[in-house]
Design a protein around this motif. Structure first.
Motif, PDB file in Angstrom:
ATOM      1  N   SER B  14       0.829  -1.215   0.000  1.00 51.09           N
ATOM      2  CA  SER B  14       0.000   0.000   0.000  1.00 51.09           C
ATOM      3  C   SER B  14       0.865   1.266   0.000  1.00 51.09           C
ATOM      4  O   SER B  14       0.619   2.191  -0.788  1.00 51.09           O
ATOM      5  CB  SER B  14      -0.913   0.017   1.221  1.00 51.09           C
ATOM      6  N   ILE B  15       1.859   1.286   0.885  1.00 51.18           N
ATOM      7  CA  ILE B  15       2.720   2.477   0.974  1.00 51.18           C
ATOM      8  C   ILE B  15       3.535   2.629  -0.313  1.00 51.18           C
ATOM      9  O   ILE B  15       3.687   3.738  -0.827  1.00 51.18           O
ATOM     10  CB  ILE B  15       3.611   2.405   2.238  1.00 51.18           C
ATOM     11  N   LEU B  17       2.644   1.681  -3.280  1.00 51.37           N
ATOM     12  CA  LEU B  17       1.743   2.165  -4.342  1.00 51.37           C
ATOM     13  C   LEU B  17       1.527   3.675  -4.238  1.00 51.37           C
ATOM     14  O   LEU B  17       1.605   4.403  -5.229  1.00 51.37           O
ATOM     15  CB  LEU B  17       0.384   1.456  -4.239  1.00 51.37           C
ATOM     16  N   MET B  18       1.263   4.145  -3.013  1.00 44.85           N
ATOM     17  CA  MET B  18       0.985   5.583  -2.837  1.00 44.85           C
ATOM     18  C   MET B  18       2.222   6.435  -3.099  1.00 44.85           C
ATOM     19  O   MET B  18       2.161   7.416  -3.842  1.00 44.85           O
ATOM     20  CB  MET B  18       0.429   5.837  -1.427  1.00 44.85           C
TER      21      MET B  18
END
Lengths: 232, 42
Positions: B14-15, B17-18
């Motif tokens: 998630s991190i 990707l962001m």
């Protein structure tokens, strides 16, 4: 002025990354493990803030779409597009983290519960929004069609939110957290919201620069002369 | 996959990707500005 903006942007991103790192450390080492679900509950500190940021991105896209239909200002269309892009990214993360949680908590990656289904529909709606935009060449027509579609797509957001309250769902309707867990949630929410806001601003800047370019930000494709045409 | 690995993988992906999307967009903004300054063409 431009240099000052660059320093501000670097400071903003530096602070966001530092707060994000602090949040991860807090989750990993200073947050108690939940008694029923165990360590997998720690995904919640990422999952919930990203889900709330997704809703806000969709809301901004919706408001800008309404604004564009009323005022026909280009910046509203640019901001609506930027928010939709960020919403797709964030919604992907919500689905991904939700699936990982589901696998550990419920023993399956996916279940067709109302909230999960509406969340998947939300992701699909905004992916289609971006596809529609990419398929229309005229910027005015693209803006109008995308604005109408953006308003309709937003109608799924209340459905995602209300689904657990109105329909039987695997998701809990309310969550009670210990004070230490609430603090962790707050510590995680801040950098994630900052990250989402930063992404939105970056994407909006890119859209507005692209609009100023004579080719709309894309290299104009010159049709190549075929061998037959050259021979003739 | 044990629960601990799942949690670490979820956070990491998630991190990544962001932050990856932020870096990619920042590079695109810089390139677009360069193109704009040089008159819009390559």
């Amino acid at each position: 002025m431009k240099q000052r903006n660059n320093i501000l942007a670097a400071g903003y991103w530096g602070l966001t990354v530092a707060l994000l790192a602090a949040a991860v450390v807090r989750v990993a080492y200073f947050t108690p493990v939940e008694a029923t679900m165990g360590i997998v509950q720690k995904i919640f500190y990422l999952h919930l803030p990203v889900a709330i940021s997704t809703f806000f991105a969709c809301l901004i896209s919706f408001l800008c779409s309404v604004g564009y239909l009323v005022q026909h200002r280009k910046w509203l269309d640019d901001l609506a597009e930027a928010s939709a892009r960020v919403a797709v990214l964030l919604c992907s993360i919500v689905l991904l983290t939700g699936m990982v949680w589901g696998r550990s908590a419920w023993g399956q990656w996916w279940t067709w519960s109302p909230r999960l289904t509406f969340s998947l529909v939300l992701w699909l709606l905004y992916v289609v929004y971006l596809m529609i935009r990419a398929s229309i060449e005229s910027s005015q027509r693209r803006g109008t069609v995308a604005a109408v579609y953006g308003i309709i797509a937003f109608l799924d957001v209340p459905l995602v939110y209300l689904s657990v309250k109105l329909l039987p769902d695997i998701h809990p309707t309310s969550i009670t957290l210990e004070p230490a867990m609430k603090l962790t949630l707050g510590i995680c929410a801040l950098p994630i919201v900052m990250l989402a806001a930063g992404l939105l601003v970056l994407r909006y800047r890119l859209n507005s620069i692209d609009q100023r370019m004579p080719t709309g930000g894309f290299e104009v494709m010159q049709p190549k002369r075929s061998l037959l045409a050259e021979a003739l | 996959m044990n629960p601990e690995t799942s949690v670490i993988a979820a956070y990491a992906v998630s991190i990544a990707l962001m932050l990856g999307y932020a870096a990619w967009t920042a590079i695109a903004v810089r390139n677009a500005r360069r193109n704009e300054r040089s008159g819009g063409g390559k």
